[in-house]
Design a protein around this motif. Sequence first.
Motif, PDB file in Angstrom:
ATOM      1  N   GLN A   1      25.190  37.675   9.290  1.00 39.34           N
ATOM      2  CA  GLN A   1      25.764  37.992  10.595  1.00 39.34           C
ATOM      3  C   GLN A   1      25.988  39.491  10.690  1.00 39.34           C
ATOM      4  O   GLN A   1      26.577  40.095   9.804  1.00 39.34           O
ATOM      5  CB  GLN A   1      27.113  37.270  10.751  1.00 39.34           C
ATOM      6  CG  GLN A   1      27.674  37.297  12.141  1.00 39.34           C
ATOM      7  CD  GLN A   1      27.092  36.200  13.022  1.00 39.34           C
ATOM      8  OE1 GLN A   1      26.264  35.421  12.562  1.00 39.34           O
ATOM      9  NE2 GLN A   1      27.517  36.129  14.255  1.00 39.34           N
ATOM     10  N   VAL A   2      25.470  40.071  11.774  1.00 44.01           N
ATOM     11  CA  VAL A   2      25.609  41.516  12.009  1.00 44.01           C
ATOM     12  C   VAL A   2      26.277  41.727  13.351  1.00 44.01           C
ATOM     13  O   VAL A   2      25.947  41.055  14.327  1.00 44.01           O
ATOM     14  CB  VAL A   2      24.239  42.205  11.990  1.00 44.01           C
ATOM     15  CG1 VAL A   2      24.369  43.668  12.371  1.00 44.01           C
ATOM     16  CG2 VAL A   2      23.594  42.071  10.612  1.00 44.01           C
ATOM     17  N   GLN A   3      27.222  42.649  13.391  1.00 43.56           N
ATOM     18  CA  GLN A   3      27.897  42.994  14.641  1.00 43.56           C
ATOM     19  C   GLN A   3      27.797  44.486  14.895  1.00 43.56           C
ATOM     20  O   GLN A   3      27.941  45.289  13.974  1.00 43.56           O
ATOM     21  CB  GLN A   3      29.369  42.596  14.591  1.00 43.56           C
ATOM     22  CG  GLN A   3      29.621  41.101  14.669  1.00 43.56           C
ATOM     23  CD  GLN A   3      31.095  40.769  14.762  1.00 43.56           C
ATOM     24  OE1 GLN A   3      31.926  41.421  14.148  1.00 43.56           O
ATOM     25  NE2 GLN A   3      31.419  39.751  15.544  1.00 43.56           N
ATOM     26  N   LEU A   4      27.564  44.831  16.165  1.00 41.41           N
ATOM     27  CA  LEU A   4      27.609  46.218  16.612  1.00 41.41           C
ATOM     28  C   LEU A   4      28.695  46.301  17.673  1.00 41.41           C
ATOM     29  O   LEU A   4      28.618  45.615  18.695  1.00 41.41           O
ATOM     30  CB  LEU A   4      26.267  46.662  17.198  1.00 41.41           C
ATOM     31  CG  LEU A   4      25.202  47.188  16.228  1.00 41.41           C
ATOM     32  CD1 LEU A   4      24.772  46.134  15.245  1.00 41.41           C
ATOM     33  CD2 LEU A   4      24.013  47.738  16.996  1.00 41.41           C
ATOM     34  N   VAL A   5      29.687  47.138  17.424  1.00 44.78           N
ATOM     35  CA  VAL A   5      30.821  47.249  18.332  1.00 44.78           C
ATOM     36  C   VAL A   5      30.871  48.660  18.891  1.00 44.78           C
ATOM     37  O   VAL A   5      30.996  49.636  18.141  1.00 44.78           O
ATOM     38  CB  VAL A   5      32.138  46.912  17.625  1.00 44.78           C
ATOM     39  CG1 VAL A   5      33.310  47.066  18.585  1.00 44.78           C
ATOM     40  CG2 VAL A   5      32.092  45.486  17.074  1.00 44.78           C
ATOM     41  N   GLU A   6      30.768  48.751  20.214  1.00 42.29           N
ATOM     42  CA  GLU A   6      30.757  50.037  20.905  1.00 42.29           C
ATOM     43  C   GLU A   6      32.137  50.361  21.452  1.00 42.29           C
ATOM     44  O   GLU A   6      32.928  49.465  21.759  1.00 42.29           O
ATOM     45  CB  GLU A   6      29.754  50.008  22.062  1.00 42.29           C
ATOM     46  CG  GLU A   6      28.333  49.713  21.649  1.00 42.29           C
ATOM     47  CD  GLU A   6      27.682  48.670  22.523  1.00 42.29           C
ATOM     48  OE1 GLU A   6      26.444  48.665  22.642  1.00 42.29           O
ATOM     49  OE2 GLU A   6      28.424  47.844  23.080  1.00 42.29           O
ATOM     50  N   SER A   7      32.397  51.634  21.628  1.00 39.44           N
ATOM     51  CA  SER A   7      33.625  52.083  22.263  1.00 39.44           C
ATOM     52  C   SER A   7      33.386  53.454  22.877  1.00 39.44           C
ATOM     53  O   SER A   7      32.417  54.140  22.537  1.00 39.44           O
ATOM     54  CB  SER A   7      34.771  52.154  21.247  1.00 39.44           C
ATOM     55  OG  SER A   7      34.471  53.077  20.218  1.00 39.44           O
ATOM     56  N   GLY A   8      34.263  53.841  23.801  1.00 37.82           N
ATOM     57  CA  GLY A   8      34.224  55.182  24.346  1.00 37.82           C
ATOM     58  C   GLY A   8      33.740  55.316  25.772  1.00 37.82           C
ATOM     59  O   GLY A   8      33.735  56.421  26.316  1.00 37.82           O
ATOM     60  N   GLY A   9      33.328  54.242  26.395  1.00 36.94           N
ATOM     61  CA  GLY A   9      32.893  54.343  27.781  1.00 36.94           C
ATOM     62  C   GLY A   9      34.064  54.546  28.724  1.00 36.94           C
ATOM     63  O   GLY A   9      35.229  54.545  28.317  1.00 36.94           O
ATOM     64  N   GLY A  10      33.755  54.747  30.010  1.00 36.43           N
ATOM     65  CA  GLY A  10      34.813  54.920  30.985  1.00 36.43           C
ATOM     66  C   GLY A  10      34.332  55.646  32.219  1.00 36.43           C
ATOM     67  O   GLY A  10      33.135  55.789  32.455  1.00 36.43           O
ATOM     68  N   LEU A  11      35.304  56.107  33.002  1.00 41.63           N
ATOM     69  CA  LEU A  11      35.039  56.825  34.247  1.00 41.63           C
ATOM     70  C   LEU A  11      35.270  58.313  34.020  1.00 41.63           C
ATOM     71  O   LEU A  11      36.305  58.710  33.462  1.00 41.63           O
ATOM     72  CB  LEU A  11      35.969  56.309  35.346  1.00 41.63           C
ATOM     73  CG  LEU A  11      35.961  57.059  36.675  1.00 41.63           C
ATOM     74  CD1 LEU A  11      34.604  56.936  37.357  1.00 41.63           C
ATOM     75  CD2 LEU A  11      37.064  56.530  37.583  1.00 41.63           C
ATOM     76  N   VAL A  12      34.320  59.127  34.443  1.00 43.43           N
ATOM     77  CA  VAL A  12      34.430  60.572  34.279  1.00 43.43           C
ATOM     78  C   VAL A  12      33.848  61.247  35.506  1.00 43.43           C
ATOM     79  O   VAL A  12      32.946  60.713  36.156  1.00 43.43           O
ATOM     80  CB  VAL A  12      33.717  61.021  32.987  1.00 43.43           C
ATOM     81  CG1 VAL A  12      32.222  60.747  33.058  1.00 43.43           C
ATOM     82  CG2 VAL A  12      34.002  62.470  32.662  1.00 43.43           C
ATOM     83  N   GLN A  13      34.363  62.421  35.813  1.00 47.52           N
ATOM     84  CA  GLN A  13      33.853  63.177  36.951  1.00 47.52           C
ATOM     85  C   GLN A  13      32.550  63.884  36.586  1.00 47.52           C
ATOM     86  O   GLN A  13      32.309  64.175  35.401  1.00 47.52           O
ATOM     87  CB  GLN A  13      34.887  64.207  37.403  1.00 47.52           C
ATOM     88  CG  GLN A  13      36.137  63.598  38.017  1.00 47.52           C
ATOM     89  CD  GLN A  13      37.074  64.647  38.588  1.00 47.52           C
ATOM     90  OE1 GLN A  13      36.966  65.829  38.267  1.00 47.52           O
ATOM     91  NE2 GLN A  13      37.993  64.212  39.426  1.00 47.52           N
ATOM     92  N   PRO A  14      31.719  64.178  37.569  1.00 46.23           N
ATOM     93  CA  PRO A  14      30.499  64.942  37.297  1.00 46.23           C
ATOM     94  C   PRO A  14      30.834  66.247  36.574  1.00 46.23           C
ATOM     95  O   PRO A  14      31.809  66.936  36.920  1.00 46.23           O
ATOM     96  CB  PRO A  14      29.934  65.201  38.687  1.00 46.23           C
ATOM     97  CG  PRO A  14      30.429  64.047  39.506  1.00 46.23           C
ATOM     98  CD  PRO A  14      31.809  63.757  38.975  1.00 46.23           C
TER      99      PRO A  14
END
Length: 121
Positions: free
Chosen positions: A1-14
């Motif tokens: 079993q392999v897991q990839l866990v992402e983090s760090g996304g969100g809303l940002v201004q141009p």
Amino acid sequence: QVQLVESGGGLVQPGGSLRLSCAASGSIFSILAMGWYRQAPGKERELVAAITNGGSTNYSDSVKGRFTISRDNAKNTVYLQMNSLKPEDTAVYYCNADLWVRPTFAYGAYWGQGTQVTVSS
């Protein structure tokens, strides 16, 4: 079993910045390459950047000079530093890892669940 866990996304201004992280865990023997893909509404998933275990990198032309991919092999973690973000960078970003698993040494591609990046004023 392999897991990839992402983090760090969100809303940002141009013009702003975000840093994505992706940690791979589980029955991993060795990782050949890790990368980031993205998919905007109504569009196909596309490669953003990739990095091999030797440190060779590949970038989409649309992000060259703005995004930087890096990797910590000891932690099986890949990062994507995104600077000078544009509205057209808005998408779900997916982490990918090409790796061999224990104990079979089978080779395959694994994906994270995705993290939303929205660039908007």
